[in-house]
Design a protein around this motif. Structure first.
Motif, PDB file in Angstrom:
ATOM      1  N   PRO A   1      -5.423  -4.013  -9.033  1.00  0.00           N
ATOM      2  CA  PRO A   1      -4.286  -3.151  -8.711  1.00  0.00           C
ATOM      3  C   PRO A   1      -2.999  -3.971  -8.569  1.00  0.00           C
ATOM      4  O   PRO A   1      -3.033  -5.156  -8.253  1.00  0.00           O
ATOM      5  CB  PRO A   1      -4.674  -2.531  -7.373  1.00  0.00           C
TER       6      PRO A   1
ATOM      7  N   ARG B   1      -3.594   0.248   0.968  1.00  0.00           N
ATOM      8  CA  ARG B   1      -3.249   1.053  -0.197  1.00  0.00           C
ATOM      9  C   ARG B   1      -1.810   1.534  -0.067  1.00  0.00           C
ATOM     10  O   ARG B   1      -1.363   1.873   1.032  1.00  0.00           O
ATOM     11  CB  ARG B   1      -4.161   2.280  -0.300  1.00  0.00           C
TER      12      ARG B   1
ATOM     13  N   ASP C   1      -2.883   3.520  -7.472  1.00  0.00           N
ATOM     14  CA  ASP C   1      -3.371   2.247  -8.008  1.00  0.00           C
ATOM     15  C   ASP C   1      -2.509   1.061  -7.605  1.00  0.00           C
ATOM     16  O   ASP C   1      -2.479   0.045  -8.301  1.00  0.00           O
ATOM     17  CB  ASP C   1      -3.503   2.301  -9.539  1.00  0.00           C
ATOM     18  N   HIS C   2      -1.790   1.177  -6.510  1.00  0.00           N
ATOM     19  CA  HIS C   2      -0.993   0.078  -5.980  1.00  0.00           C
ATOM     20  C   HIS C   2      -1.436  -0.223  -4.547  1.00  0.00           C
ATOM     21  O   HIS C   2      -1.920   0.654  -3.844  1.00  0.00           O
ATOM     22  CB  HIS C   2       0.499   0.427  -5.951  1.00  0.00           C
TER      23      HIS C   2
END
Length: 139
Positions: free
Chosen positions: A3, A74, A80-81
């Motif tokens: 990520p 997260r 997705d980062h």
């Protein structure tokens, strides 16, 4: 593929009632700590001071901010980062004004139970540390 990691800096800013300032950016649903991305030429404190001025019209000296630590979680608003955050603590001696990309601010009780509207970094990492330190101080 790993990520994407965003390097950010945030502030836990408390008012006289011991409540924590949280902000929500325009077009998002999670409240988070004020702050933002660190530019390549900036230190964490330089970036934080810039972000606080841009977002809340706050001018804080470096001496008014103490490190709480370095945390990962997260990202709240970017799928997705992950965020990798330097987190500082300070006391608000003046009013704050919502500006730039900030839509609204609120004040969070440290022992609040309803936290589904709070960003993962704050909910999972920072609040437990703040609560633990508060408990240690009050013993």
């Amino acid at each position: 593929m790993p990520p994407t990691v965003l390097k950010i800096v945030t502030a836990c800013l408390f008012n006289d009632d011991g409540r924590l300032l949280v902000v929500r950016k325009r077009g998002t649903r999670f409240f988070m700590l004020p702050g933002g991305k660190i530019e390549p030429e900036e230190t964490s404190l330089q970036a934080l001071r810039r972000e606080l001025h841009e977002e809340l019209d706050l001018r804080m000296e470096e001496s008014q901010l103490q490190s709480l630590g370095h945390f990962q979680a997260r990202a709240a608003n970017e799928p997705d980062h992950w965020v990798e955050a330097d987190v500082f603590v300070g006391h608000l001696a003046s009013d704050v004004k919502v500006q730039a990309e900030i839509e609204v601010l609120d004040w969070l009780e440290l022992h609040a139970r309803q936290l589904e509207h709070v960003a993962p970094l704050l909910r999972e990492q920072v609040l437990p540390v703040l609560r633990e330190r508060l408990t240690a101080i009050t013993r």
